[in-house]
Enzyme design. Sequence first.
Site, PDB file in Angstrom:
ATOM      1  N   ARG A   1       0.849  -1.186   0.000  1.00 49.13           N
ATOM      2  CA  ARG A   1       0.000   0.000   0.000  1.00 49.13           C
ATOM      3  C   ARG A   1       0.884   1.235   0.000  1.00 49.13           C
ATOM      4  O   ARG A   1       1.701   1.427   0.913  1.00 49.13           O
ATOM      5  CB  ARG A   1      -0.905  -0.009   1.233  1.00 49.13           C
TER       6      ARG A   1
ATOM      7  N   HIS B   1      -2.784  10.935   0.959  1.00 51.76           N
ATOM      8  CA  HIS B   1      -2.238  10.718   2.297  1.00 51.76           C
ATOM      9  C   HIS B   1      -1.622  12.029   2.775  1.00 51.76           C
ATOM     10  O   HIS B   1      -0.426  12.114   3.032  1.00 51.76           O
ATOM     11  CB  HIS B   1      -1.218   9.577   2.286  1.00 51.76           C
TER      12      HIS B   1
ATOM     13  N   GLU C   1      -7.203   8.349   6.462  1.00 52.37           N
ATOM     14  CA  GLU C   1      -7.452   9.026   7.735  1.00 52.37           C
ATOM     15  C   GLU C   1      -7.916  10.476   7.585  1.00 52.37           C
ATOM     16  O   GLU C   1      -7.221  11.418   7.986  1.00 52.37           O
ATOM     17  CB  GLU C   1      -6.190   8.979   8.614  1.00 52.37           C
TER      18      GLU C   1
ATOM     19  N   ASN D   1      -7.168   1.816  10.107  1.00 52.10           N
ATOM     20  CA  ASN D   1      -5.863   2.014  10.739  1.00 52.10           C
ATOM     21  C   ASN D   1      -6.060   2.019  12.245  1.00 52.10           C
ATOM     22  O   ASN D   1      -6.911   2.748  12.761  1.00 52.10           O
ATOM     23  CB  ASN D   1      -5.246   3.339  10.302  1.00 52.10           C
TER      24      ASN D   1
ATOM     25  N   TYR E   1      -3.947   1.664  16.201  1.00 43.67           N
ATOM     26  CA  TYR E   1      -2.717   1.585  16.973  1.00 43.67           C
ATOM     27  C   TYR E   1      -2.940   1.419  18.472  1.00 43.67           C
ATOM     28  O   TYR E   1      -2.215   0.686  19.133  1.00 43.67           O
ATOM     29  CB  TYR E   1      -1.878   2.851  16.739  1.00 43.67           C
TER      30      TYR E   1
ATOM     31  N   GLU F   1      -3.312  -0.129   8.335  1.00 35.66           N
ATOM     32  CA  GLU F   1      -2.144   0.261   9.124  1.00 35.66           C
ATOM     33  C   GLU F   1      -2.264  -0.327  10.513  1.00 35.66           C
ATOM     34  O   GLU F   1      -3.324  -0.262  11.144  1.00 35.66           O
ATOM     35  CB  GLU F   1      -2.018   1.788   9.265  1.00 35.66           C
TER      36      GLU F   1
END
Length: 455
Positions: free
Chosen positions: A75, A119, A164, A292, A294, A358
């Site tokens: 990606r 992005h 995002e 994504n 985290y 991600e």
Amino acid sequence: MIQFPEGFVWGAATAAYQIEGAARDDGRGPSIWDTFSRTPGKVFAGHTGDVACDHYHRYAGDVALMAELGLRAYRFSISWPRIRPDGTGPVNPAGLDFYDRLVDELLGHGISPFVTLYHWDLPQPLEDRGGWTSRETAEQFAAYATAVYARLGDRVETWTTLNEPWCAAFLGYASGIHAPGRQDPAAAFAAAHHLMLGHGLAARALRAAGARTIGVTLNPDAVFPADPDSPADQEAVRVVEGVKNRIFFDPVLRGKYPDEVLEHIGRFTDLAFLADGDEKVIGEPIDLLGLNYYSPTYVRAKVGAPGSTAYPGTEGIEFLPPAGPVTEMGWQIEPSTLTVLLERISRDYPGVPLVITENGAAFDDAPSPADPDRVADPDRIAYLDGHLRAAHQAISRGVDLRGYLLWSLLDNFEWAEGYRKRFGIVHVDYDTQRRTIKDSGRWYRDVIRRNGLAD
């Protein structure tokens, strides 16, 4: 052995401004990140993406590394300023030529290209005319997407419009910690809407041009109350989820903003940017949803708490500091929360396949003085292992998760943190541009080979 489904897509991800460098080569124009990174005090130590990982000149070697790691998918994002340097004018053939070469190199190694069209590197001339607060930017984004598809669409199957949009809107226009560095909540809500309108317009244009697989990547919070038995804390969760998750998920997947989110936005702006028919455009059907993830978010209701500038309207809500182990970014490590989030999304927005686009962690790692070809990063391996187990748990509970794209292939320019935070499974010496596969890269290669995890 913990086995993933047959055909599960294993890959890694990067972004143009973070790795390409060549900021002035072959007709590339300035982006908002070129401007922001040159603004004193905005990026750690004044770092810029001018050189980054020099991927623009070293892409062939980087693709060879991907093949060595066994990646099935890669990606990457397209640099809008490379394609249309002023954001709106003639297409720059040299910019498209680079991605033409990159795609051919990937396919030659059996790696599927997953293209992200935006992005965060908005052409600066568009920002000068209002950026994402302007409807023009959404319209020009669709035109740019069409130009990219015309060159690459015969070989690229999977297209992601945005990465995002919450970060682009609220870190860029509300808190100001990302480019373009504005601090205006009303502008942030307008930007969020125009980002999603741009997504819808681009998705329609791509579909009309023949694109087979179209998606968007969101970064939802897994939000939890400090006290699950507290109605006030539960209400705090609802508010935060509204301004972080539902403001994007609902218009994309249900074709309509939630009423309570519109009411929340109305505290800052008159909603004049929301035109009739916009929600239908934003709700253009998609084929996959990128996620994504985290770290979790914990909140509590607290009188007098200032809230967060990145979440306008959260006064009276305290965002709790991380508890337990954290990454180098200070982000809490709690893999089980990924399972919860995937199940929530699958339940609340059924019918769309999911891909983790991600997931990864920054840790302070470097080649061993005794062995410069070795970078030991056991904490990263533990982080990835835990989150992959959490993803598998979600699959076992019925979540339609189709793939996992690790962040990141290379250490790179980490936005406002500059080069001091390393997310890569490949170490980059920024002075020499030497690449060294970390232990986590070798571990991930084995995961891909097995299509699973050891017990």
